[in-house]
Design a protein around this motif. Structure first.
Motif, PDB file in Angstrom:
ATOM      1  N   PRO A  58       0.828  -1.211   0.000  1.00 23.30           N
ATOM      2  CA  PRO A  58       0.000   0.000   0.000  1.00 23.30           C
ATOM      3  C   PRO A  58       0.866   1.266   0.000  1.00 23.30           C
ATOM      4  CG  PRO A  58      -0.664  -1.529   1.741  1.00 23.30           C
ATOM      5  CD  PRO A  58       0.616  -2.055   1.180  1.00 23.30           C
ATOM      6  N   CYS A  59       0.343   2.339  -0.579  1.00 23.84           N
ATOM      7  CA  CYS A  59       1.047   3.623  -0.535  1.00 23.84           C
ATOM      8  C   CYS A  59       0.997   4.151   0.896  1.00 23.84           C
ATOM      9  CB  CYS A  59       0.353   4.648  -1.437  1.00 23.84           C
ATOM     10  SG  CYS A  59       0.332   4.190  -3.179  1.00 23.84           S
ATOM     11  N   SER A  60       2.085   4.745   1.355  1.00 22.70           N
ATOM     12  CA  SER A  60       2.083   5.298   2.715  1.00 22.70           C
ATOM     13  C   SER A  60       2.717   6.678   2.725  1.00 22.70           C
ATOM     14  CB  SER A  60       2.823   4.364   3.673  1.00 22.70           C
ATOM     15  OG  SER A  60       4.158   4.193   3.246  1.00 22.70           O
ATOM     16  N   GLY A  61       2.354   7.450   3.762  1.00 21.86           N
ATOM     17  CA  GLY A  61       2.929   8.786   3.902  1.00 21.86           C
ATOM     18  C   GLY A  61       2.515   9.741   2.810  1.00 21.86           C
ATOM     19  N   ILE A  62       1.274   9.617   2.350  1.00 23.49           N
ATOM     20  CA  ILE A  62       0.771  10.552   1.325  1.00 23.49           C
ATOM     21  C   ILE A  62       0.208  11.783   2.046  1.00 23.49           C
ATOM     22  CG2 ILE A  62      -0.846  10.847  -0.607  1.00 23.49           C
ATOM     23  CD1 ILE A  62       0.950   8.466  -1.096  1.00 23.49           C
ATOM     24  N   THR A  63       0.585  12.973   1.627  1.00 24.61           N
ATOM     25  CA  THR A  63       0.034  14.197   2.220  1.00 24.61           C
ATOM     26  C   THR A  63      -0.705  14.989   1.146  1.00 24.61           C
ATOM     27  OG1 THR A  63       1.878  14.321   3.773  1.00 24.61           O
ATOM     28  CG2 THR A  63       0.588  16.330   3.449  1.00 24.61           C
ATOM     29  N   LEU A  64      -1.954  15.327   1.465  1.00 21.73           N
ATOM     30  CA  LEU A  64      -2.742  16.203   0.585  1.00 21.73           C
ATOM     31  C   LEU A  64      -2.934  17.516   1.329  1.00 21.73           C
ATOM     32  CD1 LEU A  64      -5.474  13.601  -0.493  1.00 21.73           C
ATOM     33  CD2 LEU A  64      -3.716  14.580  -1.990  1.00 21.73           C
ATOM     34  N   GLN A  65      -2.474  18.610   0.757  1.00 23.63           N
ATOM     35  CA  GLN A  65      -2.555  19.886   1.466  1.00 23.63           C
ATOM     36  C   GLN A  65      -2.937  21.006   0.505  1.00 23.63           C
ATOM     37  OE1 GLN A  65       1.049  20.883   3.559  1.00 23.63           O
ATOM     38  NE2 GLN A  65       0.271  22.838   4.263  1.00 23.63           N
ATOM     39  N   ASP A  66      -3.961  21.754   0.873  1.00 22.79           N
ATOM     40  CA  ASP A  66      -4.402  22.913   0.082  1.00 22.79           C
ATOM     41  C   ASP A  66      -4.626  22.542  -1.389  1.00 22.79           C
ATOM     42  OD1 ASP A  66      -3.988  24.347   2.431  1.00 22.79           O
ATOM     43  OD2 ASP A  66      -1.917  24.806   1.894  1.00 22.79           O
ATOM     44  N   ILE A  67      -5.629  21.729  -1.575  1.00 24.23           N
ATOM     45  CA  ILE A  67      -5.964  21.275  -2.933  1.00 24.23           C
ATOM     46  C   ILE A  67      -7.348  21.821  -3.276  1.00 24.23           C
ATOM     47  CG2 ILE A  67      -6.270  19.239  -4.420  1.00 24.23           C
ATOM     48  CD1 ILE A  67      -3.621  18.903  -3.150  1.00 24.23           C
ATOM     49  N   LYS A  68      -7.493  22.344  -4.472  1.00 24.22           N
ATOM     50  CA  LYS A  68      -8.838  22.681  -4.924  1.00 24.22           C
ATOM     51  C   LYS A  68      -8.975  22.320  -6.399  1.00 24.22           C
ATOM     52  CE  LYS A  68     -12.523  25.964  -5.100  1.00 24.22           C
ATOM     53  NZ  LYS A  68     -12.862  27.264  -5.639  1.00 24.22           N
ATOM     54  N   LEU A  69      -9.646  21.209  -6.633  1.00 24.23           N
ATOM     55  CA  LEU A  69      -9.850  20.735  -7.999  1.00 24.23           C
ATOM     56  C   LEU A  69     -11.342  20.537  -8.214  1.00 24.23           C
ATOM     57  CD1 LEU A  69      -6.946  18.131  -8.016  1.00 24.23           C
ATOM     58  CD2 LEU A  69      -7.032  20.202  -9.401  1.00 24.23           C
ATOM     59  N   THR A  70     -11.858  21.157  -9.251  1.00 26.47           N
ATOM     60  CA  THR A  70     -13.291  21.028  -9.512  1.00 26.47           C
ATOM     61  C   THR A  70     -13.503  20.419 -10.898  1.00 26.47           C
ATOM     62  OG1 THR A  70     -13.307  23.276 -10.366  1.00 26.47           O
ATOM     63  CG2 THR A  70     -13.932  22.996  -8.053  1.00 26.47           C
ATOM     64  N   PHE A  71     -14.718  19.872 -11.109  1.00 21.47           N
ATOM     65  CA  PHE A  71     -15.021  19.311 -12.416  1.00 21.47           C
ATOM     66  C   PHE A  71     -15.079  20.438 -13.443  1.00 21.47           C
ATOM     67  CE2 PHE A  71     -17.846  17.538 -15.691  1.00 21.47           C
ATOM     68  CZ  PHE A  71     -17.091  16.431 -16.021  1.00 21.47           C
ATOM     69  N   VAL A  72     -14.569  20.161 -14.639  1.00 20.16           N
ATOM     70  CA  VAL A  72     -14.300  21.248 -15.583  1.00 20.16           C
ATOM     71  C   VAL A  72     -15.543  22.006 -16.041  1.00 20.16           C
ATOM     72  CG1 VAL A  72     -14.306  19.829 -17.666  1.00 20.16           C
ATOM     73  CG2 VAL A  72     -12.856  21.864 -17.559  1.00 20.16           C
ATOM     74  N   ASP A  73     -16.653  21.291 -16.186  1.00 16.98           N
ATOM     75  CA  ASP A  73     -17.832  21.949 -16.753  1.00 16.98           C
ATOM     76  C   ASP A  73     -18.938  22.026 -15.709  1.00 16.98           C
ATOM     77  OD1 ASP A  73     -19.937  22.906 -18.163  1.00 16.98           O
ATOM     78  OD2 ASP A  73     -19.722  21.519 -19.856  1.00 16.98           O
ATOM     79  N   PRO A  74     -19.124  23.187 -15.103  1.00 14.02           N
ATOM     80  CA  PRO A  74     -20.114  23.287 -14.016  1.00 14.02           C
ATOM     81  C   PRO A  74     -21.538  23.008 -14.497  1.00 14.02           C
ATOM     82  CG  PRO A  74     -19.195  25.456 -14.568  1.00 14.02           C
ATOM     83  CD  PRO A  74     -18.457  24.447 -15.383  1.00 14.02           C
TER      84      PRO A  74
END
Ligand SMILES: *[C@@H]1O[C@H](CO)[C@@H](O)[C@H](O)[C@H]1NC(C)=O
Length: 396
Positions: free
Chosen positions: A353-369
């Motif tokens: 398994p992947c370990s030590g993954i950090t997600l910080q200050d992410i903002k991803l939205t779907f392209v077509d609202p």
């Protein structure tokens, strides 16, 4: 009297400086045209380029291979070191490959620097004219393996600055078994549909920086393969292309890993992926660790954040568990839009398994609202933490 003396010595100083200035370039510049190259786009200039290289390479003081304005036709060529002193390759002209793709396509390399250290390559356009080779590959006929446009093999202390690579048959630039290479201000352009035309591929190399470059291509803009460490990649415009990738890993059971890679301050536009780690689903002792992806903008990108340990680009893939261990991966300040719903996809190995993954200050939205779809996070066999705001919501 003393006045007169000083004027004389001043004049002497003045004229000797001028003669020095005139002398240095004429002694140490090796202009390919004076070795017989013709900038007419049709005369084969391979041999003159090689002769200029060999003269420069055997010089005991720093020297310069100069390619003036004009279009020079070159077959596959190897510029071999070690050289006796520092070498600069200054290109004001354009270097083109022969129209018949078999000429360079059967030799794996077009322009190869082999065992050279203390090399600088400035400027220039190289155009491999890959169109008919890509057509051959798309038609399913048997084609030669294809040639990488420019390769550094067993080189160190190299600067490549201001080079433009167009229409490579396969990879535009490859760096293999090399160290201390700085690639800057380069421009790579192959059409989005051209197969396997990676921008820059790195393998078995260390201490490489790639900065301030624009890469538009049919495969990965930059790919970092087995045995690579200490990469600094910054201010890249990527797209079209498949994004910036670590991998593919797990090509074999015994394989060197990848570590200490930073990708920062870059923009991805309409790419298939953003930043990706990919490994085949088969046993291997390879690994990917200490990866940092930060300050990235995604514009209409397929999979902006992707770990794919079931990598399968076509139907001919292994379907076991990947032996590659992915750990200590940080994603920080990544903003923009995703063209698939899987904006964050961490598809890791069941046995590693992947370990030590950090997600910080992410903002991803779907392209077509207007489509009212949500960007989502998909996680499998992944462990880690999140900090700050993470959109779509973190799975940790
Ligand atoms: C990681 O790579 C960078 C260059 O990209 C280098 O400056 C740094 O010293 C490396 N860190 C380690 C621990 O080797």
């Amino acid at each position: 009297m003393s006045n007169f003396k000083s004027i004389v010595s001043l004049q002497f100083f003045f004229f000797s400086s001028i003669s020095l200035l005139l002398l240095i370039p004429s002694c140490l510049a090796y202009n390919v045209v004076s070795f017989g190259a013709k900038g007419d786009g049709k005369t084969d200039s391979t041999a003159p380029f090689l002769r200029a290289w060999m003269s420069a390479c055997s010089s005991t003081s720093p020297s310069n291979v100069y390619v003036p304005k004009g279009t020079y036709l070159i077959r596959s060529v190897t510029f071999t070191g070690p050289c006796r002193s520092r070498i600069e390759f200054r290109i004001d002209g354009t270097i083109v490959a022969p129209v018949d793709y078999n000429v360079i396509g059967s030799s794996n390399f077009w322009i190869l620097f082999y065992k050279v250290s203390r090399l600088s390559i400035y400027g220039g356009t190289i155009d491999a004219k890959g169109h008919s080779f890509w057509s051959c590959r798309r038609s399913g006929h048997s084609c030669p393996p294809g040639a990488r446009s420019i390769t550094l093999l067993w080189c160190d202390n190299v600067v490549v600055s201001g080079l433009k690579s167009l229409n490579s048959q396969i990879m535009n630039m490859a760096i293999d078994y090399s160290s201390h290479v700085r690639v800057e201000k380069i421009r790579i352009r192959s059409p989005s549909g051209s197969p396997n035309t990676d921008g820059i591929h790195i393998e078995n190399s260390r201490d490489i920086t790639i900065t301030d470059s624009i890469i538009q291509t049919g495969d990965d803009c930059i790919s970092i393969g087995t045995g690579s460490m200490n990469m600094w990649i910054q201010k890249i415009g990527c797209g079209p292309g498949h994004g910036i990738s670590v991998g593919s890993l797990a090509n074999s059971l015994n394989e060197a890993g990848v570590q200490n890679i930073t990708v920062a301050n870059s923009v991805f536009t309409k790419t298939q992926n953003g930043v990706r780690v990919k490994s085949w689903a088969r046993p291997s002792d390879s690994y990917a660790k200490n990866l940092i992806f930060r300050n990235l903008v995604m514009r209409n990108v397929g999979y902006p954040i992707l770990i794919d340990q079931n990598y399968c680009p076509d139907s001919n893939c292994p379907h076991q568990n990947s032996g590659v261990k992915v750990s200590q991966v940080t994603y920080k300040n990544i903003q923009g839009t995703s063209s698939t719903q899987q904006a964050i996809k961490l598809d890791c190995s069941q046995t590693n398994p992947c370990s030590g993954i950090t997600l910080q200050d992410i903002k991803l939205t779907f392209v077509d609202p207007r489509l009212k779809r949500q960007a989502l996070t998909y996680c499998k066999n992944a462990q880690g933490t999140h900090r700050g705001t993470v959109i779509p919501r973190s799975c940790f």
